[in-house]
Motif scaffolding. Structure first.
Motif, PDB file in Angstrom:
ATOM      1  N   LEU A  26       8.603  -7.358 -55.274  1.00 60.85           N
ATOM      2  CA  LEU A  26       7.892  -6.772 -56.409  1.00 60.85           C
ATOM      3  C   LEU A  26       6.506  -7.401 -56.501  1.00 60.85           C
ATOM      4  CD1 LEU A  26      10.728  -7.032 -59.088  1.00 60.85           C
ATOM      5  CD2 LEU A  26       9.986  -4.962 -57.902  1.00 60.85           C
ATOM      6  N   ILE A  27       5.506  -6.593 -56.753  1.00 59.46           N
ATOM      7  CA  ILE A  27       4.147  -7.084 -56.979  1.00 59.46           C
ATOM      8  C   ILE A  27       3.660  -6.466 -58.281  1.00 59.46           C
ATOM      9  CG2 ILE A  27       1.773  -7.162 -56.118  1.00 59.46           C
ATOM     10  CD1 ILE A  27       2.959  -7.080 -53.284  1.00 59.46           C
ATOM     11  N   ARG A  28       3.223  -7.327 -59.192  1.00 63.38           N
ATOM     12  CA  ARG A  28       2.817  -6.878 -60.522  1.00 63.38           C
ATOM     13  C   ARG A  28       1.389  -7.316 -60.807  1.00 63.38           C
ATOM     14  NH1 ARG A  28       6.127  -9.465 -65.406  1.00 63.38           N
ATOM     15  NH2 ARG A  28       5.000 -11.305 -64.694  1.00 63.38           N
ATOM     16  N   MET A  29       0.588  -6.378 -61.283  1.00 61.56           N
ATOM     17  CA  MET A  29      -0.752  -6.690 -61.776  1.00 61.56           C
ATOM     18  C   MET A  29      -0.686  -6.635 -63.295  1.00 61.56           C
ATOM     19  SD  MET A  29      -4.417  -4.747 -61.242  1.00 61.56           S
ATOM     20  CE  MET A  29      -5.045  -5.609 -59.808  1.00 61.56           C
ATOM     21  N   VAL A  30      -1.201  -7.671 -63.939  1.00 61.11           N
ATOM     22  CA  VAL A  30      -1.189  -7.759 -65.393  1.00 61.11           C
ATOM     23  C   VAL A  30      -2.617  -7.982 -65.878  1.00 61.11           C
ATOM     24  CG1 VAL A  30      -0.354  -9.064 -67.382  1.00 61.11           C
ATOM     25  CG2 VAL A  30       1.114  -8.801 -65.371  1.00 61.11           C
ATOM     26  N   ARG A  31      -3.028  -7.176 -66.837  1.00 64.47           N
ATOM     27  CA  ARG A  31      -4.301  -7.397 -67.518  1.00 64.47           C
ATOM     28  C   ARG A  31      -3.972  -7.634 -68.983  1.00 64.47           C
ATOM     29  NH1 ARG A  31      -9.844  -6.831 -67.474  1.00 64.47           N
ATOM     30  NH2 ARG A  31     -10.725  -6.090 -69.424  1.00 64.47           N
ATOM     31  N   ASP A  32      -4.337  -8.819 -69.456  1.00 60.96           N
ATOM     32  CA  ASP A  32      -4.052  -9.210 -70.832  1.00 60.96           C
ATOM     33  C   ASP A  32      -5.260  -9.961 -71.374  1.00 60.96           C
ATOM     34  OD1 ASP A  32      -2.638  -9.672 -73.216  1.00 60.96           O
ATOM     35  OD2 ASP A  32      -1.821 -11.554 -72.468  1.00 60.96           O
ATOM     36  N   ARG A  33      -5.860  -9.425 -72.414  1.00 59.46           N
ATOM     37  CA  ARG A  33      -7.010 -10.064 -73.064  1.00 59.46           C
ATOM     38  C   ARG A  33      -8.130 -10.388 -72.074  1.00 59.46           C
ATOM     39  NH1 ARG A  33      -3.071 -14.078 -75.599  1.00 59.46           N
ATOM     40  NH2 ARG A  33      -1.780 -12.646 -76.766  1.00 59.46           N
ATOM     41  N   SER A  34      -8.509  -9.416 -71.288  1.00 61.65           N
ATOM     42  CA  SER A  34      -9.623  -9.515 -70.340  1.00 61.65           C
ATOM     43  C   SER A  34      -9.338 -10.379 -69.122  1.00 61.65           C
ATOM     44  CB  SER A  34     -10.893 -10.033 -71.025  1.00 61.65           C
ATOM     45  OG  SER A  34     -11.233  -9.187 -72.086  1.00 61.65           O
ATOM     46  N   SER A  35      -8.131 -10.855 -68.966  1.00 65.46           N
ATOM     47  CA  SER A  35      -7.762 -11.649 -67.806  1.00 65.46           C
ATOM     48  C   SER A  35      -6.762 -10.845 -66.976  1.00 65.46           C
ATOM     49  CB  SER A  35      -7.133 -12.963 -68.262  1.00 65.46           C
ATOM     50  OG  SER A  35      -6.712 -13.715 -67.158  1.00 65.46           O
ATOM     51  N   THR A  36      -7.016 -10.768 -65.666  1.00 66.53           N
ATOM     52  CA  THR A  36      -6.145  -9.999 -64.791  1.00 66.53           C
ATOM     53  C   THR A  36      -5.555 -10.925 -63.742  1.00 66.53           C
ATOM     54  OG1 THR A  36      -7.607  -8.103 -65.102  1.00 66.53           O
ATOM     55  CG2 THR A  36      -6.009  -7.954 -63.324  1.00 66.53           C
ATOM     56  N   SER A  37      -4.255 -10.754 -63.477  1.00 66.62           N
ATOM     57  CA  SER A  37      -3.584 -11.602 -62.496  1.00 66.62           C
ATOM     58  C   SER A  37      -2.574 -10.789 -61.697  1.00 66.62           C
ATOM     59  CB  SER A  37      -2.881 -12.772 -63.194  1.00 66.62           C
ATOM     60  OG  SER A  37      -1.884 -12.279 -64.067  1.00 66.62           O
ATOM     61  N   LEU A  38      -2.165 -11.364 -60.571  1.00 66.08           N
ATOM     62  CA  LEU A  38      -1.127 -10.778 -59.734  1.00 66.08           C
ATOM     63  C   LEU A  38       0.052 -11.736 -59.679  1.00 66.08           C
ATOM     64  CD1 LEU A  38      -3.084  -9.382 -56.649  1.00 66.08           C
ATOM     65  CD2 LEU A  38      -2.095  -8.100 -58.540  1.00 66.08           C
ATOM     66  N   ASP A  39       1.248 -11.181 -59.800  1.00 70.68           N
ATOM     67  CA  ASP A  39       2.477 -11.947 -59.732  1.00 70.68           C
ATOM     68  C   ASP A  39       3.384 -11.327 -58.672  1.00 70.68           C
ATOM     69  OD1 ASP A  39       1.732 -13.498 -62.060  1.00 70.68           O
ATOM     70  OD2 ASP A  39       2.324 -11.789 -63.270  1.00 70.68           O
ATOM     71  N   ILE A  40       4.211 -12.166 -58.063  1.00 66.43           N
ATOM     72  CA  ILE A  40       5.141 -11.717 -57.044  1.00 66.43           C
ATOM     73  C   ILE A  40       6.551 -12.081 -57.492  1.00 66.43           C
ATOM     74  CG2 ILE A  40       5.763 -11.812 -54.590  1.00 66.43           C
ATOM     75  CD1 ILE A  40       2.848 -10.945 -55.028  1.00 66.43           C
TER      76      ILE A  40
END
Length: 136
Positions: free
Chosen positions: A40-54
């Motif tokens: 699984l690969i997830r992109m999250v944008r929360d409060r102007s910050s974007t990250s990728l999680d595996i």
């Protein structure tokens, strides 16, 4: 939004499919999740910050951020580094096959243990005890 498109193009070209796409309607926040049936690969944008999680289908409630995976692959010691989303996507593109291997059924247990160890080290670096703080 451009980074979301870049990630989508990269993952679709590598046989991942979009399985979840949620937009909050506030501040442009969203998360989207892709799967190849195992990873699984997830992109999250929360409060102007974007990250990728595996993560994995097998353990779908546990996610590791790409910065820790980078530290694992490159054997980095400074775990406090911030990873810009553009750099994250470039790293993912360069190392996607290795990441898929690290998160497959055979390797996942050892990968998980190594990443949890790195998480603990990151916490110690970010929040050193008062004793360690005074000694530096």
């Amino acid at each position: 939004m451009q980074n979301k498109i870049l990630l989508k193009d990269l993952l679709i070209a590598n046989h991942f499919e979009l399985i979840e796409d949620i937009n909050s309607g506030s501040f442009g926040d969203f998360y989207c999740t892709y799967s190849n049936g195992d990873v699984l690969i997830r992109m999250v944008r929360d409060r102007s910050s974007t990250s990728l999680d595996i993560g994995t289908i097998k353990d779908n409630k546990l996610w590791f951020d790409l910065g820790l995976i980078k530290a694992l692959i490159y054997k980095e010691n400074d775990l406090k580094k911030v990873f810009a989303i553009e750099d994250s996507i470039n790293f993912l593109e360069q190392h996607l096959q290795l990441i898929k291997m690290l998160f497959n059924h055979e390797k996942y247990s050892s990968t998980k243990a190594a990443l949890e160890d790195l998480e603990n080290k990151r916490v110690a670096q970010m929040f050193p005890s008062k004793k360690n703080y005074n000694e530096s």
